[in-house]
Design an enzyme around this catalytic site. Structure first.
Site, PDB file in Angstrom:
ATOM      1  N   THR A 112     -68.366 -14.765   3.082  1.00 39.63           N
ATOM      2  CA  THR A 112     -68.111 -16.212   3.191  1.00 39.63           C
ATOM      3  C   THR A 112     -69.394 -17.031   2.992  1.00 39.63           C
ATOM      4  O   THR A 112     -70.449 -16.667   3.475  1.00 39.63           O
ATOM      5  CB  THR A 112     -67.496 -16.519   4.577  1.00 39.63           C
ATOM      6  OG1 THR A 112     -66.373 -15.671   4.772  1.00 39.63           O
ATOM      7  CG2 THR A 112     -67.046 -17.966   4.672  1.00 39.63           C
ATOM      8  N   THR A 118     -62.883 -20.389   1.458  1.00 37.43           N
ATOM      9  CA  THR A 118     -61.920 -19.357   1.084  1.00 37.43           C
ATOM     10  C   THR A 118     -61.936 -19.064  -0.423  1.00 37.43           C
ATOM     11  O   THR A 118     -61.446 -18.034  -0.860  1.00 37.43           O
ATOM     12  CB  THR A 118     -60.514 -19.829   1.513  1.00 37.43           C
ATOM     13  OG1 THR A 118     -60.571 -20.208   2.881  1.00 37.43           O
ATOM     14  CG2 THR A 118     -59.486 -18.764   1.345  1.00 37.43           C
ATOM     15  N   GLU A 232     -59.515  -4.358   6.429  1.00 43.62           N
ATOM     16  CA  GLU A 232     -59.830  -5.290   7.526  1.00 43.62           C
ATOM     17  C   GLU A 232     -58.557  -5.971   8.049  1.00 43.62           C
ATOM     18  O   GLU A 232     -58.328  -6.069   9.247  1.00 43.62           O
ATOM     19  CB  GLU A 232     -60.817  -6.343   7.007  1.00 43.62           C
ATOM     20  CG  GLU A 232     -61.269  -7.338   8.058  1.00 43.62           C
ATOM     21  CD  GLU A 232     -62.189  -8.409   7.467  1.00 43.62           C
ATOM     22  OE1 GLU A 232     -61.998  -8.805   6.300  1.00 43.62           O
ATOM     23  OE2 GLU A 232     -63.086  -8.862   8.186  1.00 43.62           O
TER      24      GLU A 232
HETATM   25  C1  LIG Z   1     -65.820 -15.862  14.397  1.00 41.25           C
HETATM   26  C2  LIG Z   1     -65.771 -15.669  12.910  1.00 41.25           C
HETATM   27  C3  LIG Z   1     -66.241 -14.480  12.349  1.00 41.25           C
HETATM   28  C4  LIG Z   1     -66.261 -14.317  10.972  1.00 41.25           C
HETATM   29  N1  LIG Z   1     -66.821 -13.177  10.430  1.00 41.25           N
HETATM   30  C5  LIG Z   1     -66.994 -13.092   9.095  1.00 41.25           C
HETATM   31  C6  LIG Z   1     -67.721 -11.994   8.515  1.00 41.25           C
HETATM   32  O1  LIG Z   1     -68.190 -11.088   9.217  1.00 41.25           O
HETATM   33  N2  LIG Z   1     -67.928 -11.979   7.165  1.00 41.25           N
HETATM   34  C7  LIG Z   1     -67.463 -12.970   6.345  1.00 41.25           C
HETATM   35  O2  LIG Z   1     -67.684 -12.899   5.139  1.00 41.25           O
HETATM   36  N3  LIG Z   1     -66.740 -14.032   6.860  1.00 41.25           N
HETATM   37  C8  LIG Z   1     -66.514 -14.113   8.202  1.00 41.25           C
HETATM   38  N4  LIG Z   1     -65.815 -15.174   8.738  1.00 41.25           N
HETATM   39  C9  LIG Z   1     -65.332 -16.231   7.842  1.00 41.25           C
HETATM   40  C10 LIG Z   1     -63.820 -16.304   7.734  1.00 41.25           C
HETATM   41  O3  LIG Z   1     -63.362 -15.252   6.930  1.00 41.25           O
HETATM   42  C11 LIG Z   1     -63.497 -17.707   7.183  1.00 41.25           C
HETATM   43  O4  LIG Z   1     -63.799 -18.654   8.199  1.00 41.25           O
HETATM   44  C12 LIG Z   1     -62.072 -17.828   6.761  1.00 41.25           C
HETATM   45  O5  LIG Z   1     -61.818 -17.002   5.643  1.00 41.25           O
HETATM   46  C13 LIG Z   1     -61.720 -19.282   6.388  1.00 41.25           C
HETATM   47  O6  LIG Z   1     -62.690 -19.810   5.515  1.00 41.25           O
HETATM   48  P1  LIG Z   1     -63.371 -21.225   5.828  1.00 41.25           P
HETATM   49  O7  LIG Z   1     -63.800 -21.208   7.252  1.00 41.25           O
HETATM   50  O8  LIG Z   1     -64.415 -21.488   4.822  1.00 41.25           O
HETATM   51  O9  LIG Z   1     -62.189 -22.251   5.695  1.00 41.25           O
HETATM   52  P2  LIG Z   1     -61.829 -23.150   4.428  1.00 41.25           P
HETATM   53  O10 LIG Z   1     -61.712 -22.330   3.189  1.00 41.25           O
HETATM   54  O11 LIG Z   1     -62.737 -24.319   4.421  1.00 41.25           O
HETATM   55  O12 LIG Z   1     -60.368 -23.639   4.839  1.00 41.25           O
HETATM   56  C14 LIG Z   1     -60.154 -24.549   5.945  1.00 41.25           C
HETATM   57  C15 LIG Z   1     -58.665 -24.688   6.175  1.00 41.25           C
HETATM   58  O13 LIG Z   1     -58.040 -25.238   5.015  1.00 41.25           O
HETATM   59  C16 LIG Z   1     -56.995 -24.372   4.571  1.00 41.25           C
HETATM   60  N5  LIG Z   1     -56.991 -24.356   3.098  1.00 41.25           N
HETATM   61  C17 LIG Z   1     -58.048 -24.297   2.260  1.00 41.25           C
HETATM   62  N6  LIG Z   1     -57.645 -24.307   0.983  1.00 41.25           N
HETATM   63  C18 LIG Z   1     -56.284 -24.370   1.008  1.00 41.25           C
HETATM   64  C19 LIG Z   1     -55.263 -24.381  -0.001  1.00 41.25           C
HETATM   65  N7  LIG Z   1     -55.555 -24.328  -1.307  1.00 41.25           N
HETATM   66  N8  LIG Z   1     -53.968 -24.432   0.414  1.00 41.25           N
HETATM   67  C20 LIG Z   1     -53.647 -24.478   1.714  1.00 41.25           C
HETATM   68  N9  LIG Z   1     -54.570 -24.461   2.721  1.00 41.25           N
HETATM   69  C21 LIG Z   1     -55.870 -24.408   2.362  1.00 41.25           C
HETATM   70  C22 LIG Z   1     -57.331 -22.989   5.117  1.00 41.25           C
HETATM   71  O14 LIG Z   1     -56.159 -22.217   5.276  1.00 41.25           O
HETATM   72  C23 LIG Z   1     -57.987 -23.336   6.455  1.00 41.25           C
HETATM   73  O15 LIG Z   1     -57.016 -23.470   7.460  1.00 41.25           O
HETATM   74  C24 LIG Z   1     -65.748 -15.347  10.126  1.00 41.25           C
HETATM   75  C25 LIG Z   1     -65.227 -16.520  10.699  1.00 41.25           C
HETATM   76  C26 LIG Z   1     -65.242 -16.690  12.067  1.00 41.25           C
HETATM   77  C27 LIG Z   1     -64.719 -17.998  12.639  1.00 41.25           C
END
Ligand SMILES: Cc1cc2nc3c(=O)[nH]c(=O)nc-3n(C[C@H](O)[C@H](O)[C@H](O)COP(=O)(O)OP(=O)(O)OC[C@H]3O[C@@H](n4cnc5c(N)ncnc54)[C@H](O)[C@@H]3O)c2cc1C
Length: 374
Positions: A112, A118, A232
């Site tokens: 990430t 995402t 995972e």
């Molecule tokens: C405690 C914790 C541990 C983590 N550990 C890891 C790790 O070890 N390694 C790693 O790589 N990542 C890690 N992550 C990251 C995690 O995988 C991401 O937070 C998650 O995939 C969501 O990405 P984002 O936070 O960037 O949300 P965003 O992509 O910004 O999305 C925010 C919201 O908008 C929604 N959204 C976005 N685009 C769309 C769309 N086109 N249609 C509908 N809805 C949409 C999403 O569903 C979400 O609810 C961790 C996160 C947390 C909170």
């Protein structure tokens, strides 16, 4: 079961104290490693137990079902999937035996990024080949267990997005030696968060990685990382199922023993029906979890099942968390009951490692043939 008896030595109070101190469950993780549970998926020839993802998922489930949180250790299991399937013979011979002996931990996976979110194909971290090294620049966010891991799997762009035919091409994965990296171009900034989850921002400033640490072929990293992501999702589904059973057991026990209006609160259908409903949903999610694990272990495509298992299990555990809290009334908010802790922990899985909307989007597009929405 052996894992259950190991977990029994670490009662609620242990995890409650670790949570209160925002610490890492060192003693628990050491005990898991010593007993060989975290090398379950390593083939016997490299010193592990040679078990599949289904068995690994039972280990994770039991930890959560006993009141713990597999989030402290699950990275080792899913990273193992990536390394076993895509690593070279030399990489396996070099890393797997010390991991099996408990001398090395491979607990972190860095995908990430703050601006890509995402939309993984838009990552901006680059790895540029210079002679026998790759030079890494960029930034990652939410990268878990880095401070408790020796090795990390890193996804970076090796060919610019503008130069690839498909946006999922041109990314590569590498094994990063965390301690070397921390003294050679990678800085780590912890992110305080709602759960007691050790997770971090990472900054790469000309970090050099030996070219031999590239996993598989350059440019095919996104495809390889999907193996890890499917593992995972399946493991986290199992953890949610463990949480779900924990909430249901606590809720039904409390509903049976707590007396108000001269009778157990669980005699009221308004209290017992939601608990029964949660049980049905956890049981149903469990079927999809074992289906996903069986497909993964058979080397068959399992993206749909891994996503659906994670969705069903995370939903079931979150509903069970709500019902358990409600059943306990005010006492559910008291830290000594552990419900508020587990409530926070299981909430994470609506968002990570993949948010619910992304699963709906996958199913709509790939299973139902509807137009891609982004
Ligand atoms: C405690 C914790 C541990 C983590 N550990 C890891 C790790 O070890 N390694 C790693 O790589 N990542 C890690 N992550 C990251 C995690 O995988 C991401 O937070 C998650 O995939 C969501 O990405 P984002 O936070 O960037 O949300 P965003 O992509 O910004 O999305 C925010 C919201 O908008 C929604 N959204 C976005 N685009 C769309 C769309 N086109 N249609 C509908 N809805 C949409 C999403 O569903 C979400 O609810 C961790 C996160 C947390 C909170």
């Amino acid at each position: 079961m052996a894992i259950r008896s190991l977990c029994a030595a670490f009662p609620d109070e242990y995890f409650r104290n670790v949570d209160a101190k925002r610490g890492y469950p060192e003693e628990f993780v050491d005990a898991l490693i010593k007993a060989g549970w975290l090398s379950a998926m390593i083939p016997e020839e490299y010193g592990g137990s040679g078990l599949g993802l289904g068995a690994a998922s039972v280990i994770m489930e039991e930890i959560n079902r006993c009141g713990g949180n597999s989030g402290a250790v699950h990275g080792q299991m899913y990273n193992m999937g990536t390394l076993l399937r895509n690593g070279s013979a030399e990489q396996k011979a070099r890393y797997l035996p010390p991991i099996a002996r408990g001398e090395l931990r491979i607990q972190s996976m860095a995908v990430t990024e703050p601006t890509a979110g995402t939309d993984t194909t838009k990552i901006k971290t680059t790895a540029t080949r210079r002679g026998d090294r790759y030079v890494v620049n960029g930034q990652k966010v939410w990268i878990s267990r880095v401070q408790h891991s020796d090795l990390m799997i890193l996804l970076a762009r090796t060919t610019p997005l503008a130069e690839v035919a498909k946006k999922s091409e041109g990314m590569s994965i590498f094994i990063v030696d965390v301690k070397e990296a921390m003294s050679g171009g990678m800085s780590v900034r912890p992110i305080p968060n709602m759960v007691n989850h050790e997770t971090n921002e990472l900054f790469f400033d000309n970090l050099e990685i030996p070219a031999e640490n590239l996993i598989g072929e350059e440019g095919r990293g996104f495809r390889y990382i999907l193996d890890g992501l499917n593992a995972e999702r399946t493991l986290i589904a199992a953890e949610c199922i463990g949480d779900g059973y924990w909430f249901i057991e606590r809720a039904s026990a409390y509903a049976t023993e707590r007396r108000v209006f001269d009778r157990p609160i669980g005699q009221n259908q308004g209290v017992q029906f939601p608990i029964a409903e949660c049980y049905i949903e956890v049981e149903a999610a469990n079927l999809m979890r074992f289906k996903a694990a069986a497909l993964f272990d058979a080397n068959a495509p399992c993206g749909a099942e891994a996503n659906m298992a994670k969705y069903l299990a995370a939903k079931a555990s979150w509903e069970a968390a709500n019902v358990c809290l409600q059943t306990h009334g005010g006492f559910g908010f008291a830290c000594e009951y552990d419900i508020e802790r587990k409530f926070r922990e299981t909430r994470l899985y609506q968002v990570a490692p993949i948010s619910t909307n992304m699963i709906f989007s996958y199913v709509a597009e790939h299973l139902l043939g509807m137009p891609r929405s982004f």
